[in-house]
Each structure stands twice: as structure tokens, then as C-alpha cells.
Design a protein around this motif. Structure first.
Motif, PDB file in Angstrom:
ATOM      1  N   THR A  31       0.831  -1.209   0.000  1.00  0.00           N
ATOM      2  CA  THR A  31       0.000   0.000   0.000  1.00  0.00           C
ATOM      3  C   THR A  31       0.861   1.254   0.000  1.00  0.00           C
ATOM      4  O   THR A  31       0.599   2.203  -0.751  1.00  0.00           O
ATOM      5  CB  THR A  31      -0.936   0.006   1.228  1.00  0.00           C
ATOM      6  OG1 THR A  31      -1.859  -1.077   1.128  1.00  0.00           O
ATOM      7  CG2 THR A  31      -1.707   1.318   1.319  1.00  0.00           C
ATOM      8  N   ARG A  34       2.317   1.637  -3.383  1.00  0.00           N
ATOM      9  CA  ARG A  34       1.299   2.077  -4.339  1.00  0.00           C
ATOM     10  C   ARG A  34       0.939   3.541  -4.140  1.00  0.00           C
ATOM     11  O   ARG A  34       0.714   4.266  -5.123  1.00  0.00           O
ATOM     12  CB  ARG A  34       0.053   1.200  -4.193  1.00  0.00           C
ATOM     13  CG  ARG A  34       0.189  -0.166  -4.844  1.00  0.00           C
ATOM     14  CD  ARG A  34      -1.011  -1.042  -4.547  1.00  0.00           C
ATOM     15  NE  ARG A  34      -0.994  -2.260  -5.350  1.00  0.00           N
ATOM     16  CZ  ARG A  34      -1.785  -3.317  -5.144  1.00  0.00           C
ATOM     17  NH1 ARG A  34      -2.652  -3.281  -4.121  1.00  0.00           N
ATOM     18  NH2 ARG A  34      -1.711  -4.374  -5.919  1.00  0.00           N
ATOM     19  N   GLN A  35       0.866   3.991  -2.921  1.00  0.00           N
ATOM     20  CA  GLN A  35       0.547   5.395  -2.656  1.00  0.00           C
ATOM     21  C   GLN A  35       1.601   6.316  -3.257  1.00  0.00           C
ATOM     22  O   GLN A  35       1.281   7.333  -3.876  1.00  0.00           O
ATOM     23  CB  GLN A  35       0.428   5.627  -1.144  1.00  0.00           C
ATOM     24  CG  GLN A  35      -0.814   5.023  -0.527  1.00  0.00           C
ATOM     25  CD  GLN A  35      -0.811   5.072   0.987  1.00  0.00           C
ATOM     26  OE1 GLN A  35       0.248   5.184   1.613  1.00  0.00           O
ATOM     27  NE2 GLN A  35      -1.992   4.989   1.600  1.00  0.00           N
ATOM     28  N   LEU A  63      -6.682   5.128  -4.789  1.00  0.00           N
ATOM     29  CA  LEU A  63      -6.608   3.765  -4.266  1.00  0.00           C
ATOM     30  C   LEU A  63      -7.867   3.486  -3.460  1.00  0.00           C
ATOM     31  O   LEU A  63      -8.181   4.216  -2.520  1.00  0.00           O
ATOM     32  CB  LEU A  63      -5.357   3.594  -3.405  1.00  0.00           C
ATOM     33  CG  LEU A  63      -4.016   3.819  -4.116  1.00  0.00           C
ATOM     34  CD1 LEU A  63      -2.858   3.598  -3.156  1.00  0.00           C
ATOM     35  CD2 LEU A  63      -3.878   2.914  -5.333  1.00  0.00           C
ATOM     36  N   GLU A  74      -6.027  -2.916  -1.744  1.00  0.00           N
ATOM     37  CA  GLU A  74      -6.718  -1.874  -2.466  1.00  0.00           C
ATOM     38  C   GLU A  74      -6.656  -2.150  -3.966  1.00  0.00           C
ATOM     39  O   GLU A  74      -5.835  -2.944  -4.439  1.00  0.00           O
ATOM     40  CB  GLU A  74      -6.123  -0.490  -2.182  1.00  0.00           C
ATOM     41  CG  GLU A  74      -4.663  -0.321  -2.592  1.00  0.00           C
ATOM     42  CD  GLU A  74      -3.726  -0.887  -1.549  1.00  0.00           C
ATOM     43  OE1 GLU A  74      -3.926  -0.604  -0.363  1.00  0.00           O
ATOM     44  OE2 GLU A  74      -2.802  -1.640  -1.917  1.00  0.00           O
ATOM     45  N   ALA A  76      -6.775   0.168  -7.803  1.00  0.00           N
ATOM     46  CA  ALA A  76      -6.466   1.508  -8.306  1.00  0.00           C
ATOM     47  C   ALA A  76      -7.493   1.930  -9.344  1.00  0.00           C
ATOM     48  O   ALA A  76      -7.957   1.116 -10.149  1.00  0.00           O
ATOM     49  CB  ALA A  76      -5.064   1.539  -8.900  1.00  0.00           C
TER      50      ALA A  76
END
Length: 222
Positions: A31, A34-35, A63, A74, A76
Motif C-alpha cells: 500500500t 502504491r501510494q 486507491l 486496495e 487503483a
């Protein structure tokens, strides 16, 4: 035997709890990654949109939390707004065909080095643009074509002039009264210039031909 069953149940529960903890820890790390990636992608794509005649457009990657699984915690979703003051909404729902094509071009341009698809196809990427914006689109398409095959359907001479190979699609009456569609390559500079002139003015005039040759020269020099 009862003690063995209880011990097995306890051991299994402990292993499951440990596995769950590892899963949640790995998902949390994913996460965070990805953020950071979503923020970089959103900023980079938004910066590209101005040159593609989408001034004031907003783009970001949202997300959406979901139950932790092997794919993470999550999913996207690309968010987009074409007009200042309008809140971003899911790209697939609010973008027109031309806007969607240009956003995807911006995404491809930003992620060109990481992209491994051998062929990219763009249609309607020239919708609602012309002039300098078309030149910028052509430049990005040409850059994408340096490492892969890029097929573009366009009605703009300012984009077509950047192509390494110019194909023309023609429709003509065939036998039994049915239309036939033919695709052929314009192999010579003269053929390409004549087609670019036709695209710009609807006819092959001296002025249009001169401008077509200028476009081809500029595209080769840029």
C-alpha cells in the motif's frame, strides 16, 4: 488422541495467525509503495495533459480499499476531470473518446520505459485538437514508436507527418455493387506530401503541397 487433535488445532491456528500477520504486513508495505507510485503517476500525467490540449484538466490515481488478499488491500482507479472546477470522477465514466485517447497517450508517454507491450493502437487521439497541440501529440507518438510498434488512426496532417510508415485506407466500388476497402502504403515522399496536402485542404494545390513538404521536413528535424 484428543490431546493430539487439540494440539494440531492449536498449531494450525497459530500458523494461520502468523500467515495472516505476514499477509497484512506485506499488504501494508505494498500500500505504501502504491501510494507513492500513484502520486508520481498522477503528477506526471497531469503535467503531460496541458501539451495535449487538455489545459486545466485534472488527473490522479485513487486507491480504493478492499479486503486484504493476495493482490493487496486496495485497487487503483484513474480519476479525471476535463474542466477546472469539476471534481475528478472515474476516467472510464466521464472522458470522451478523444479525451480518453489523449489521457492514455499521456500515461503511455510517462510509463514508456516500463511499458513492455509490443504494439499500441490509438484512435481519435486527434479529436478536438490542431496546430501546436497536434504537433505535441505527434512528437509523443513518435517517441513511443522508437521502442515499439505504434498504430495511429488520424485525420490530421500535423500528426501523420511524424509517421515512419504512412498507410492510406481507401474505399471504392467493387464487383457486384459492393464497396471494397483497400489499405496501401504511401512509399514515396511525393505520395506522402500529396496525401498530407489532401488532408489539410481537401485538394492537392501548390500551397498545400508546399506546406505538406514543410511538415515532413519539420517532423524529420524535430
Amino acid at each position: 488422541m484428543g490431546e493430539d487433535v487439540e494440539g494440531a488445532i492449536a498449531a494450525t491456528a497459530k500458523a494461520a495467525a502468523q500467515a495472516r500477520a505476514r499477509l497484512e504486513s506485506d499488504a501494508a508495505a505494498l500500500t505504501r509503495s502504491r501510494q507513492a507510485g500513484a502520486a508520481r503517476l498522477g503528477a506526471a500525467v497531469a503535467a503531460e495533459l496541458g501539451g495535449l490540449r487538455l489545459e486545466g484538466a485534472q488527473f490522479d490515481v485513487r486507491l480504493v480499499a478492499r479486503p486484504v488478499a493476495a493482490e493487496g488491500a486496495e485497487s487503483a482507479e484513474m480519476m479525471f476531470s476535463a474542466n477546472p472546477g469539476e471534481p475528478p470522477a472515474p476516467l472510464a465514466r466521464v472522458a470522451s473518446g478523444g479525451e480518453l485517447a489523449r489521457v492514455m497517450l499521456a500515461v503511455r508517454a510517462v510509463g514508456a520505459e516500463a511499458e513492455r507491450l509490443p504494439t499500441l493502437i490509438f484512435d481519435e487521439v486527434d479529436a478536438g485538437i490542431g496546430g501546436e497541440a497536434a504537433i505535441q501529440v505527434g512528437l509523443r507518438l513518435k517517441a513511443l514508436g522508437a521502442g515499439r510498434q505504434v498504430l495511429v488512426v488520424t485525420h490530421l496532417a500535423q500528426i501523420a507527418c511524424f509517421a515512419d510508415h504512412h498507410l492510406i485506407i481507401e474505399k471504392a466500388p467493387g464487383p457486384q455493387g459492393r464497396n471494397l476497402v483497400r489499405v496501401r502504403e504511401l512509399a514515396s515522399p511525393e505520395e506522402r506530401a500529396a496525401e498530407l496536402a489532401r488532408m489539410m485542404s481537401g485538394g492537392v494545390t501548390e500551397k498545400a503541397l508546399a506546406r505538406a513538404h514543410e511538415l515532413l521536413e519539420e517532423a524529420g528535424a524535430l
